[in-house]
Design a protein around this motif. Structure first.
Motif, PDB file in Angstrom:
ATOM      1  N   GLN A  45      30.863  89.126  85.528  1.00 49.73           N
ATOM      2  CA  GLN A  45      31.363  88.595  84.269  1.00 49.73           C
ATOM      3  C   GLN A  45      31.360  89.662  83.179  1.00 49.73           C
ATOM      4  O   GLN A  45      32.289  89.736  82.366  1.00 49.73           O
ATOM      5  CB  GLN A  45      30.525  87.387  83.825  1.00 49.73           C
ATOM      6  N   ALA A  46      30.328  90.503  83.150  1.00 45.07           N
ATOM      7  CA  ALA A  46      30.274  91.583  82.162  1.00 45.07           C
ATOM      8  C   ALA A  46      31.434  92.556  82.348  1.00 45.07           C
ATOM      9  O   ALA A  46      32.057  92.984  81.366  1.00 45.07           O
ATOM     10  CB  ALA A  46      28.943  92.321  82.269  1.00 45.07           C
ATOM     11  N   THR A  73      28.012  89.185  78.637  1.00 39.09           N
ATOM     12  CA  THR A  73      28.821  88.226  79.387  1.00 39.09           C
ATOM     13  C   THR A  73      29.728  87.394  78.489  1.00 39.09           C
ATOM     14  O   THR A  73      30.547  86.621  78.976  1.00 39.09           O
ATOM     15  CB  THR A  73      27.927  87.264  80.204  1.00 39.09           C
ATOM     16  N   LYS A  74      29.577  87.559  77.175  1.00 34.48           N
ATOM     17  CA  LYS A  74      30.418  86.829  76.221  1.00 34.48           C
ATOM     18  C   LYS A  74      30.508  87.642  74.946  1.00 34.48           C
ATOM     19  O   LYS A  74      29.882  87.340  73.935  1.00 34.48           O
ATOM     20  CB  LYS A  74      29.839  85.436  75.941  1.00 34.48           C
ATOM     21  N   LEU A  75      31.319  88.688  74.990  1.00 39.10           N
ATOM     22  CA  LEU A  75      31.364  89.644  73.889  1.00 39.10           C
ATOM     23  C   LEU A  75      32.045  89.047  72.657  1.00 39.10           C
ATOM     24  O   LEU A  75      33.044  88.335  72.773  1.00 39.10           O
ATOM     25  CB  LEU A  75      32.118  90.905  74.329  1.00 39.10           C
ATOM     26  N   ARG A  99      34.324  91.853  83.628  1.00 38.58           N
ATOM     27  CA  ARG A  99      35.544  91.159  83.188  1.00 38.58           C
ATOM     28  C   ARG A  99      35.635  91.121  81.667  1.00 38.58           C
ATOM     29  O   ARG A  99      36.721  91.274  81.096  1.00 38.58           O
ATOM     30  CB  ARG A  99      35.580  89.735  83.748  1.00 38.58           C
ATOM     31  N   GLU A 100      34.500  90.914  80.992  1.00 37.71           N
ATOM     32  CA  GLU A 100      34.494  90.896  79.538  1.00 37.71           C
ATOM     33  C   GLU A 100      34.848  92.270  78.969  1.00 37.71           C
ATOM     34  O   GLU A 100      35.599  92.371  77.990  1.00 37.71           O
ATOM     35  CB  GLU A 100      33.123  90.452  79.019  1.00 37.71           C
ATOM     36  N   MET A 101      34.325  93.318  79.561  1.00 38.18           N
ATOM     37  CA  MET A 101      34.662  94.656  79.094  1.00 38.18           C
ATOM     38  C   MET A 101      36.150  94.942  79.303  1.00 38.18           C
ATOM     39  O   MET A 101      36.796  95.582  78.464  1.00 38.18           O
ATOM     40  CB  MET A 101      33.780  95.692  79.799  1.00 38.18           C
ATOM     41  N   TYR A 102      36.690  94.425  80.394  1.00 42.52           N
ATOM     42  CA  TYR A 102      38.129  94.560  80.642  1.00 42.52           C
ATOM     43  C   TYR A 102      38.922  93.806  79.570  1.00 42.52           C
ATOM     44  O   TYR A 102      39.920  94.313  79.038  1.00 42.52           O
ATOM     45  CB  TYR A 102      38.453  94.000  82.033  1.00 42.52           C
ATOM     46  N   ARG A 103      38.490  92.622  79.233  1.00 40.48           N
ATOM     47  CA  ARG A 103      39.197  91.785  78.254  1.00 40.48           C
ATOM     48  C   ARG A 103      39.318  92.465  76.899  1.00 40.48           C
ATOM     49  O   ARG A 103      40.383  92.418  76.266  1.00 40.48           O
ATOM     50  CB  ARG A 103      38.463  90.443  78.096  1.00 40.48           C
ATOM     51  N   VAL A 104      38.238  93.092  76.423  1.00 42.21           N
ATOM     52  CA  VAL A 104      38.249  93.644  75.063  1.00 42.21           C
ATOM     53  C   VAL A 104      38.840  95.054  74.998  1.00 42.21           C
ATOM     54  O   VAL A 104      38.971  95.613  73.911  1.00 42.21           O
ATOM     55  CB  VAL A 104      36.830  93.652  74.452  1.00 42.21           C
ATOM     56  N   ASP A 115      40.530  90.090  72.247  1.00 41.42           N
ATOM     57  CA  ASP A 115      41.148  90.777  73.374  1.00 41.42           C
ATOM     58  C   ASP A 115      41.787  92.096  72.910  1.00 41.42           C
ATOM     59  O   ASP A 115      42.281  92.196  71.773  1.00 41.42           O
ATOM     60  CB  ASP A 115      42.253  89.916  74.006  1.00 41.42           C
TER      61      ASP A 115
END
Length: 230
Positions: free
Chosen positions: A130-131, A104-106, A133-138, A110
């Motif tokens: 949230q996980a 949830t907070k990788l 979304r985090e995978m999308y972010r990175v 980005d």
């Protein structure tokens, strides 16, 4: 010995996996009747790692799931929040860049990875949305996500037999081969409570992923979901 509950408190889940780390891969092989090897091959095909690509293998555990990507020439980062799993993995694969991290907070910038994948770990993260979304972010624009997760059998008679195996046969088998059999009671409960295939696809779309699709393995016991970052 630790047994997580379905509210999936992170410290409980991490401690539970610490307890089973030493025999984790062997136990999975026994409990899945060897099917886990086939599932890993299908994940590798779906990820389609290429030389010089960066792949994040989230909830990688001992990094058994990471090996096909490394063999394809990709730079693979095995990431997990169980330090016990990471220690076993580092002992077996000392050259790999194991990284401790919460889904949830990788701990990554980005737009870093060409592909992000998670096998049989998404349902253990407390906040699934949230996980995702985090995978999308990175993930880099144009990059992809591949999720392999236990799901819901598509044929009703088979689903009944499978759920009976989960709740009745799996715990005694786990007692014979695992250092923490209670962890596999949690496993069975978490599989039964996990969203079905269309629901997970909707969650991926909500997190921003496009071209979301899935296909079933072993009659829907496992589903492979895939999406792309525009």
């Amino acid at each position: 010995m630790t047994r997580a509950t379905l509210d999936k408190q992170p410290h409980e889940v991490a401690s539970m996996f610490d307890d089973v780390a030493a025999n984790y891969d062997l136990t999975n092989d026994v409990l899945s009747l060897g099917q886990d090897r086939r599932w890993r091959k299908e994940v590798a095909k779906a990820v389609d790692a290429r030389p010089a690509q960066k792949v994040l293998d989230l909830a990688a555990g001992t990094a058994t799931s990471s090996q096909p990507f490394a063999r394809a020439g990709a730079y693979v980062v095995p990431c997990d929040f169980s330090l016990g799993m990471l220690r076993v993995g580092k002992k077996n694969h000392p050259w790999m860049p194991f990284t401790a991290g919460d889904g949830t907070k990788l701990p990554f910038r980005d737009d870093v990875f060409d592909a992000v994948t998670i096998s049989f770990g998404l349902r253990n993260i407390q906040d699934t949305d949230q996980a995702l979304r985090e995978m999308y972010r990175v993930t880099k624009p144009g990059g992809r996500i591949v999720i392999s997760e236990f799901s819901h059998a598509t044929w009703a008679p088979f689903r009944t037999v499978y759920e009976e195996y989960l709740m009745r046969a799996l715990p005694p088998v786990a007692r014979a081969v695992s250092s923490n059999p209670d962890a596999y009671v949690y496993l069975a409960e978490s599989i039964r409570s996990w969203p079905d295939q269309p629901t997970l696809a909707g969650m991926l779309q909500k997190a921003g992923w496009s071209k979301v699709a899935w296909r079933n393995l072993t009659g829907g016991i496992v589903a492979l979901h895939r999406g792309f970052k525009a």
